[in-house]
Design a protein around this motif. Sequence first.
Motif, PDB file in Angstrom:
ATOM      1  N   TRP A 140       0.830  -1.204   0.000  1.00  0.00           N
ATOM      2  CA  TRP A 140       0.000   0.000   0.000  1.00  0.00           C
ATOM      3  C   TRP A 140       0.868   1.258   0.000  1.00  0.00           C
ATOM      4  CZ3 TRP A 140      -4.650  -0.416  -1.579  1.00  0.00           C
ATOM      5  CH2 TRP A 140      -5.446  -1.514  -1.248  1.00  0.00           C
ATOM      6  N   MET A 141       1.916   1.244   0.827  1.00  0.00           N
ATOM      7  CA  MET A 141       2.793   2.417   0.926  1.00  0.00           C
ATOM      8  C   MET A 141       3.514   2.674  -0.397  1.00  0.00           C
ATOM      9  SD  MET A 141       2.422   3.485   4.126  1.00  0.00           S
ATOM     10  CE  MET A 141       3.865   4.372   4.648  1.00  0.00           C
ATOM     11  N   ALA A 142       3.992   1.607  -1.037  1.00  0.00           N
ATOM     12  CA  ALA A 142       4.640   1.764  -2.342  1.00  0.00           C
ATOM     13  C   ALA A 142       3.638   2.290  -3.373  1.00  0.00           C
ATOM     14  CB  ALA A 142       5.243   0.441  -2.805  1.00  0.00           C
ATOM     15  N   ALA A 143       2.439   1.724  -3.385  1.00  0.00           N
ATOM     16  CA  ALA A 143       1.437   2.145  -4.361  1.00  0.00           C
ATOM     17  C   ALA A 143       1.081   3.624  -4.198  1.00  0.00           C
ATOM     18  CB  ALA A 143       0.185   1.278  -4.231  1.00  0.00           C
ATOM     19  N   LEU A 144       1.008   4.105  -2.954  1.00  0.00           N
ATOM     20  CA  LEU A 144       0.706   5.515  -2.720  1.00  0.00           C
ATOM     21  C   LEU A 144       1.782   6.437  -3.285  1.00  0.00           C
ATOM     22  CD1 LEU A 144      -0.698   5.321   0.911  1.00  0.00           C
ATOM     23  CD2 LEU A 144      -1.966   5.938  -1.176  1.00  0.00           C
ATOM     24  N   SER A 145       3.016   5.931  -3.379  1.00  0.00           N
ATOM     25  CA  SER A 145       4.108   6.754  -3.923  1.00  0.00           C
ATOM     26  C   SER A 145       4.154   6.713  -5.455  1.00  0.00           C
ATOM     27  CB  SER A 145       5.448   6.323  -3.315  1.00  0.00           C
ATOM     28  OG  SER A 145       5.833   5.053  -3.802  1.00  0.00           O
ATOM     29  N   LYS A 146       3.348   5.858  -6.078  1.00  0.00           N
ATOM     30  CA  LYS A 146       3.147   5.788  -7.530  1.00  0.00           C
ATOM     31  C   LYS A 146       4.410   5.533  -8.363  1.00  0.00           C
ATOM     32  CE  LYS A 146      -1.004   8.405  -7.193  1.00  0.00           C
ATOM     33  NZ  LYS A 146      -1.729   9.591  -7.346  1.00  0.00           N
ATOM     34  N   PRO A 147       5.156   4.474  -8.066  1.00  0.00           N
ATOM     35  CA  PRO A 147       6.287   4.161  -8.951  1.00  0.00           C
ATOM     36  C   PRO A 147       5.765   3.719 -10.318  1.00  0.00           C
ATOM     37  CG  PRO A 147       5.984   2.419  -7.308  1.00  0.00           C
ATOM     38  CD  PRO A 147       5.016   3.515  -6.980  1.00  0.00           C
ATOM     39  N   PRO A 148       6.313   4.245 -11.401  1.00  0.00           N
ATOM     40  CA  PRO A 148       5.798   3.931 -12.736  1.00  0.00           C
ATOM     41  C   PRO A 148       5.793   2.440 -13.082  1.00  0.00           C
ATOM     42  CG  PRO A 148       7.307   5.784 -12.836  1.00  0.00           C
ATOM     43  CD  PRO A 148       7.376   5.256 -11.436  1.00  0.00           C
ATOM     44  N   ALA A 149       6.729   1.680 -12.572  1.00  0.00           N
ATOM     45  CA  ALA A 149       6.821   0.259 -12.931  1.00  0.00           C
ATOM     46  C   ALA A 149       5.823  -0.624 -12.181  1.00  0.00           C
ATOM     47  CB  ALA A 149       8.244  -0.258 -12.677  1.00  0.00           C
ATOM     48  N   LEU A 150       5.189  -0.108 -11.124  1.00  0.00           N
ATOM     49  CA  LEU A 150       4.279  -0.929 -10.327  1.00  0.00           C
ATOM     50  C   LEU A 150       2.961  -1.121 -11.071  1.00  0.00           C
ATOM     51  CD1 LEU A 150       3.859  -2.478  -7.687  1.00  0.00           C
ATOM     52  CD2 LEU A 150       2.966  -0.360  -6.689  1.00  0.00           C
ATOM     53  N   GLN A 151       2.673  -2.365 -11.434  1.00  0.00           N
ATOM     54  CA  GLN A 151       1.479  -2.683 -12.208  1.00  0.00           C
ATOM     55  C   GLN A 151       0.362  -3.302 -11.379  1.00  0.00           C
ATOM     56  OE1 GLN A 151       1.367  -1.775 -15.588  1.00  0.00           O
ATOM     57  NE2 GLN A 151       3.195  -0.738 -14.822  1.00  0.00           N
ATOM     58  N   ALA A 152       0.709  -3.930 -10.243  1.00  0.00           N
ATOM     59  CA  ALA A 152      -0.311  -4.614  -9.441  1.00  0.00           C
ATOM     60  C   ALA A 152       0.192  -4.816  -8.022  1.00  0.00           C
ATOM     61  CB  ALA A 152      -0.638  -5.969 -10.064  1.00  0.00           C
ATOM     62  N   ILE A 153      -0.764  -4.851  -7.080  1.00  0.00           N
ATOM     63  CA  ILE A 153      -0.450  -5.263  -5.715  1.00  0.00           C
ATOM     64  C   ILE A 153      -1.482  -6.312  -5.306  1.00  0.00           C
ATOM     65  CG2 ILE A 153       0.681  -3.096  -5.084  1.00  0.00           C
ATOM     66  CD1 ILE A 153      -1.843  -2.314  -3.503  1.00  0.00           C
ATOM     67  N   ALA A 154      -1.083  -7.184  -4.373  1.00  0.00           N
ATOM     68  CA  ALA A 154      -1.984  -8.223  -3.870  1.00  0.00           C
ATOM     69  C   ALA A 154      -1.824  -8.345  -2.358  1.00  0.00           C
ATOM     70  CB  ALA A 154      -1.685  -9.547  -4.562  1.00  0.00           C
ATOM     71  N   PRO A 155      -2.209  -7.296  -1.614  1.00  0.00           N
ATOM     72  CA  PRO A 155      -2.058  -7.341  -0.156  1.00  0.00           C
ATOM     73  C   PRO A 155      -3.070  -8.289   0.471  1.00  0.00           C
ATOM     74  CG  PRO A 155      -3.090  -5.287  -0.819  1.00  0.00           C
ATOM     75  CD  PRO A 155      -2.741  -6.018  -2.078  1.00  0.00           C
ATOM     76  N   MET A 156      -2.639  -8.964   1.527  1.00  0.00           N
ATOM     77  CA  MET A 156      -3.505  -9.865   2.279  1.00  0.00           C
ATOM     78  C   MET A 156      -3.339  -9.586   3.768  1.00  0.00           C
ATOM     79  SD  MET A 156      -2.598 -13.487   0.405  1.00  0.00           S
ATOM     80  CE  MET A 156      -0.883 -13.373   0.903  1.00  0.00           C
ATOM     81  N   ILE A 157      -4.359  -9.877   4.534  1.00  0.00           N
ATOM     82  CA  ILE A 157      -4.308  -9.790   5.983  1.00  0.00           C
ATOM     83  C   ILE A 157      -3.723  -8.448   6.426  1.00  0.00           C
ATOM     84  CG2 ILE A 157      -3.745 -11.046   8.112  1.00  0.00           C
ATOM     85  CD1 ILE A 157      -2.953 -13.414   6.249  1.00  0.00           C
ATOM     86  N   THR A 158      -4.284  -7.382   5.919  1.00  0.00           N
ATOM     87  CA  THR A 158      -3.795  -6.043   6.229  1.00  0.00           C
ATOM     88  C   THR A 158      -4.993  -5.105   6.257  1.00  0.00           C
ATOM     89  OG1 THR A 158      -2.128  -4.409   5.598  1.00  0.00           O
ATOM     90  CG2 THR A 158      -3.292  -5.462   3.806  1.00  0.00           C
ATOM     91  N   TRP A 159      -4.788  -3.892   6.676  1.00  0.00           N
ATOM     92  CA  TRP A 159      -5.917  -2.963   6.790  1.00  0.00           C
ATOM     93  C   TRP A 159      -6.397  -2.494   5.447  1.00  0.00           C
ATOM     94  CZ3 TRP A 159      -4.038   1.417   4.634  1.00  0.00           C
ATOM     95  CH2 TRP A 159      -2.690   1.691   4.783  1.00  0.00           C
TER      96      TRP A 159
END
Length: 139
Positions: free
Chosen positions: A120-139
């Motif tokens: 989530w923290m990485a996604a909020l910073s918007k790195p151009p190469a980040l295409q997907a996240i799959a967080p589990m057991i988190t807020w």
Amino acid sequence: MLDVTVQHDVPATMRDGTVLRADVYRPITDGPRPVLLTRLPYGKQMPMMLAFLNPLGLARQGYIVVMQDTRGRFASEGEWEPWTFEADDGYDSVQWAAALPGSNGSVGMFGGSYLGNTQWMAALSKPPALQAIAPMITW
């Protein structure tokens, strides 16, 4: 299934000069591959983490898998302060992973608990190469 090589403690230099270290699992085949990145404070070589995250199995399916110790934990430099550096380190780590040899430039992140929050923290910073996240057991 593909054969896999593992490089241990591969250095990634963050914007402030701190070096974080990761184990990189990669298929032994030609061609660019997507990268799956997880960043964890629990130890990238901890047997329970290896069993749960299965980097070897993911690499055998054709992904480059990066398991990185977060700042100040295990093989990584710096001081451990939960949450404090995760946005900037997440951005820098995603961009570093996208540039690894054999990468196709696309990065996804995975994992649960604190590993989910690093996504989530990485996604909020918007790195151009980040295409997907799959967080589990988190807020």
